[in-house]
Write a protein that holds these residues in place. Structure first.
Motif, PDB file in Angstrom:
ATOM      1  N   ALA A 144       0.854  -1.192   0.000  1.00 49.02           N
ATOM      2  CA  ALA A 144       0.000   0.000   0.000  1.00 49.02           C
ATOM      3  C   ALA A 144       0.886   1.236   0.000  1.00 49.02           C
ATOM      4  N   VAL A 145       0.672   2.123  -0.956  1.00 52.83           N
ATOM      5  CA  VAL A 145       1.501   3.316  -1.122  1.00 52.83           C
ATOM      6  C   VAL A 145       0.762   4.540  -0.608  1.00 52.83           C
ATOM      7  N   SER A 146       1.445   5.358   0.202  1.00 51.07           N
ATOM      8  CA  SER A 146       0.843   6.594   0.702  1.00 51.07           C
ATOM      9  C   SER A 146       1.851   7.719   0.565  1.00 51.07           C
ATOM     10  N   GLY A 147       1.340   8.940   0.444  1.00 51.57           N
ATOM     11  CA  GLY A 147       2.200  10.112   0.350  1.00 51.57           C
ATOM     12  C   GLY A 147       2.432  10.608  -1.063  1.00 51.57           C
ATOM     13  N   THR A 148       1.947   9.886  -2.070  1.00 51.07           N
ATOM     14  CA  THR A 148       2.154  10.326  -3.450  1.00 51.07           C
ATOM     15  C   THR A 148       1.278  11.535  -3.752  1.00 51.07           C
ATOM     16  N   GLU A 149       1.821  12.455  -4.545  1.00 47.44           N
ATOM     17  CA  GLU A 149       1.076  13.622  -4.991  1.00 47.44           C
ATOM     18  C   GLU A 149       0.930  13.599  -6.514  1.00 47.44           C
ATOM     19  N   ARG A 150       2.074  13.528  -7.207  1.00 48.70           N
ATOM     20  CA  ARG A 150       2.042  13.463  -8.668  1.00 48.70           C
ATOM     21  C   ARG A 150       2.376  12.069  -9.191  1.00 48.70           C
ATOM     22  N   MET A 151       3.010  11.256  -8.367  1.00 46.43           N
ATOM     23  CA  MET A 151       3.411   9.912  -8.782  1.00 46.43           C
ATOM     24  C   MET A 151       2.213   8.969  -8.839  1.00 46.43           C
ATOM     25  N   ASN A 152       2.282   8.014  -9.740  1.00 44.09           N
ATOM     26  CA  ASN A 152       1.285   6.954  -9.854  1.00 44.09           C
ATOM     27  C   ASN A 152       1.566   5.900  -8.787  1.00 44.09           C
ATOM     28  N   PRO A 153       0.687   5.708  -7.783  1.00 39.94           N
ATOM     29  CA  PRO A 153       0.978   4.749  -6.708  1.00 39.94           C
ATOM     30  C   PRO A 153       1.217   3.331  -7.213  1.00 39.94           C
ATOM     31  N   ALA A 154       0.468   2.916  -8.224  1.00 38.18           N
ATOM     32  CA  ALA A 154       0.648   1.558  -8.746  1.00 38.18           C
ATOM     33  C   ALA A 154       2.045   1.385  -9.326  1.00 38.18           C
ATOM     34  N   PHE A 155       2.557   2.415 -10.016  1.00 34.73           N
ATOM     35  CA  PHE A 155       3.907   2.343 -10.559  1.00 34.73           C
ATOM     36  C   PHE A 155       4.937   2.295  -9.437  1.00 34.73           C
ATOM     37  N   VAL A 156       4.723   3.086  -8.393  1.00 32.43           N
ATOM     38  CA  VAL A 156       5.663   3.100  -7.271  1.00 32.43           C
ATOM     39  C   VAL A 156       5.758   1.711  -6.643  1.00 32.43           C
ATOM     40  N   ALA A 157       4.602   1.076  -6.421  1.00 30.80           N
ATOM     41  CA  ALA A 157       4.606  -0.281  -5.854  1.00 30.80           C
ATOM     42  C   ALA A 157       5.289  -1.256  -6.801  1.00 30.80           C
ATOM     43  N   GLN A 158       5.007  -1.121  -8.091  1.00 32.04           N
ATOM     44  CA  GLN A 158       5.611  -2.010  -9.079  1.00 32.04           C
ATOM     45  C   GLN A 158       7.131  -1.853  -9.115  1.00 32.04           C
ATOM     46  N   GLN A 159       7.606  -0.624  -8.911  1.00 32.02           N
ATOM     47  CA  GLN A 159       9.031  -0.348  -9.029  1.00 32.02           C
ATOM     48  C   GLN A 159       9.840  -0.976  -7.903  1.00 32.02           C
TER      49      GLN A 159
END
Length: 617
Positions: free
Chosen positions: A223-238
């Protein structure tokens, strides 16, 4: 948990980013209580040093305490700190006395009135040295044949019968026991109990550690939190952590480095859930703090040979929500007096990077650039671009490859010539240095192969370049470092007049043979005119020494030669030597080198001065 504020940054005696709170903490104390300390210890060596270093009274004796109550509180804290220091060295029967004006500090009331200055006497008796009589780790992890999961046995790190019973050894044994289970997938392994018994009759310690490995775990959803402009799904995938993948702490560290490599987060932290689910999955929370979307930068370089260079860049982060970066660079160089704009070098370029291109460890990189550069041996006017992939295979090993195209015009000894080339390239870098800007150990190896075809002359060619660097540190904190560099190159292709000079090899300059102009060392055609060559060999050796914590000195010798159609011989060797000064900024050493050519030829300078950040190699 104790938080520590970021330190101020000081450069050449000027302090930047100094926290106002730091100055407030040093403000005048309302009721200053000065004191002097007399210290004695029954044991010298490591035990005495440990106790001295643990004492707050000794460390702060140049500054008054905050009243008598502050001095007494400081003394009472020293009992605990110094006792822990004795345990750390294996002394469990020590005695500590701290007397303030003749009275034991433990017996003083906080409101005691004390003279100014107060007289403090610290007496420490370390007592006998204790050794382990018995060491037990219950529920120790089984051996594993996977080299990536192997952890040192506690016995190898001092947790064994007959070894000195230092308290940090016990704590390290606990951590090793936990690491061994966690490396095999038991994410929630924990220490159930620690039983440490000191026998003062035999001066021995028996230690028993009980481990609960818990359940075997696999990675759960992120679960990703704190993103503003970033895509959370991409962040988790990365992160590269797949649901159902067996837990491995090495994968967590690798995921953290992948996130850092995106260059879009001020901070990114992976936190495991409190417990493993009934399905065996361990969920994670990924908390991020994004950096601003834009960044600007300016820089300058100078040498007495190449003149002043000014450069700037503009970086856009996270263009489309998946950490895409666009960086524009501009540079003007060879600025000298008297000012002649016709002799300036110009460069403008852009780089687009798409991280996570089909895999978290692969970046797509596209570059375009245009330049006009006047070298000592030729003038280049060109425009071109590259499209390729960079694969961060491991922390140390990187592969890259792609294609490129370039349209160029060169003015040199062969006249004015046009070239239009298409190329492919493949490279590999192994960087095993401990610090890229100021290495003290390890080595660096890089190689690149670039076949190309020139459409104007209708001729193919192949350029091969390899470089290696190594570092050896000596003395306490690597105060002395011996560094070496070796670089070689070869070019297969048509005759020299049908090869663009940027494909040929030259030597000389700050990153090559110091004491000579940049790209001024090449092949003499017999009439005193220098051209590039097919073969290159360079070598450098540096001796680096720290004078103080921030100041260092360097002595170096560089050598290089270039040849036209045969590999160069010793008679073609050009040598430069010099000395340098380094100033440690915390971000990397500021470098200032002065070099002279040892076998100069007509047109070579008498000396050269180079400035920059980071070691020369």
């Amino acid at each position: 948990m104790t938080t520590v504020p970021a330190a101020a940054f000081e450069l050449f005696g000027v302090k930047f980013f100094e926290d106002e709170a730091d100055r407030d903490a040093e403000a005048v104390i309302a009721d200053p209580q000065p004191y002097s300390v007399t210290f004695s210890a029954s044991e010298g060596g490591a035990a005495e040093n440990a106790v001295r270093n643990a004492s707050s009274l000794l460390a702060d004796q140049e500054r008054p305490a905050s009243g008598a109550a502050g001095l007494i509180a400081k003394a009472r804290g020293d009992y605990r700190r110094m006792l822990a220091a004795l345990y750390g060295e294996g002394y469990y029967g020590g005695a500590i006395s701290i007397r303030i004006n003749g009275v034991e500090a433990a017996n003083l009331a906080p409101d005691t009135r004390l003279p100014k200055p107060a007289d403090v006497v610290i007496s420490v008796s370390a007592g006998p040295l204790f050794r382990f009589s018995d060491v037990v780790i219950q529920n120790q992890a089984p051996p594993t044949s996977d080299p990536d999961d192997q952890v040192d046995l506690p016995a190898v790190r001092g947790f064994g019968i007959g070894e000195v019973a230092r308290s940090p050894v016990i704590l390290r044994a606990e951590q090793l026991a936990l690491d061994a289970w966690r490396q095999q997938g038991y994410a929630k392994a924990d220490i159930v109990s620690r039983d440490v018994v000191a026998d003062h009759a035999t001066n021995t310690v028996a230690a028993t550690i009980v481990v609960n490995p818990g359940r075997l775990a696999a990675f759960g959803p992120i679960a990703v939190s704190g993103t503003e402009r970033m895509n959370p799904a991409f962040v988790a995938q990365q992160t590269g952590l797949a649901v159902g993948q067996e837990y491995d702490p090495d994968d967590i560290q690798r995921a953290q480095r992948r996130l850092d490599r995106l260059e879009v987060f001020r901070a990114a932290r992976l936190e495991a859930a409190e417990s493993i689910g009934s399905d065996g999955l361990l969920p994670y929370n990924l908390i991020v703090d994004e950096l601003p979307g834009r960044r600007y930068g300016f820089g300058a370089s100078y040498s007495t040979v190449d003149g002043l260079g000014l450069e700037a860049f503009h970086l856009w982060r996270n263009l489309f929500g998946q950490a895409e970066r666009l960086r524009l660079d501009a540079r003007i160089a060879s600025i000298a007096y008297p000012v002649d704009t016709a002799q300036f070098d110009y460069f403008v370029g852009g780089t687009f990077t798409k991280p996570g291109f089909y895999h978290p460890d692969v970046d797509l990189v596209a570059t375009v650039s245009a330049e006009r550069t006047i070298y000592p041996t030729y003038t280049e006017t060109s425009a071109g671009g590259r499209l390729g992939l960079t694969w961060f295979y491991t922390d140390d090993l990187t592969f890259e490859g792609g294609v490129g195209a370039k349209r160029s015009r060169f003015d040199d000894v062969f006249g004015t010539r046009d070239f239009a080339t298409a190329s492919a390239y493949a490279g590999v870098i192994f960087d095993g240095r401990d610090n890229a800007l100021d290495a003290t150990e390890g080595f660096y190896v890089a190689g690149n192969v670039e076949p190309y075809y020139d459409f104007i002359y209708g001729k193919p060619g192949l350029q091969v370049v390899a470089e290696g660097r190594t570092y050896f540190g000596f003395g306490e904190d690597d105060a002395f470092v011996l560094a070496g560099r070796l670089k070689g190159g070869a070019l297969l292709g048509p005759s020299l007049e049908e090869i663009s000079p940027d494909k040929l090899f030259f030597a000389g300059g700050g990153g090559s043979v110091r004491g000579y102009g940049y790209k001024s060392i090449g092949v003499d055609n017999g009439n005193g005119v220098v051209t590039g060559g097919r073969y290159l060999l360079e070598a450098s050796i540096e001796a680096r020494a720290k004078v103080t914590e921030d100041i260092g000195v360097v002595g170096f010798v560089d050598g290089g030669y270039v040849a036209a159609d045969v590999f160069p011989g010793l008679e073609d060797l050009r040598l430069g030597a010099g000395i340098g000064v380094r100033y440690n900024t915390g971000l990397g050493p500021l470098r200032l080198d002065v070099a002279i050519p040892l076998n100069k030829k007509p047109g070579d300078p008498d000396y050269a001065i180079y400035a920059g950040i980071g070691q020369a190699f």
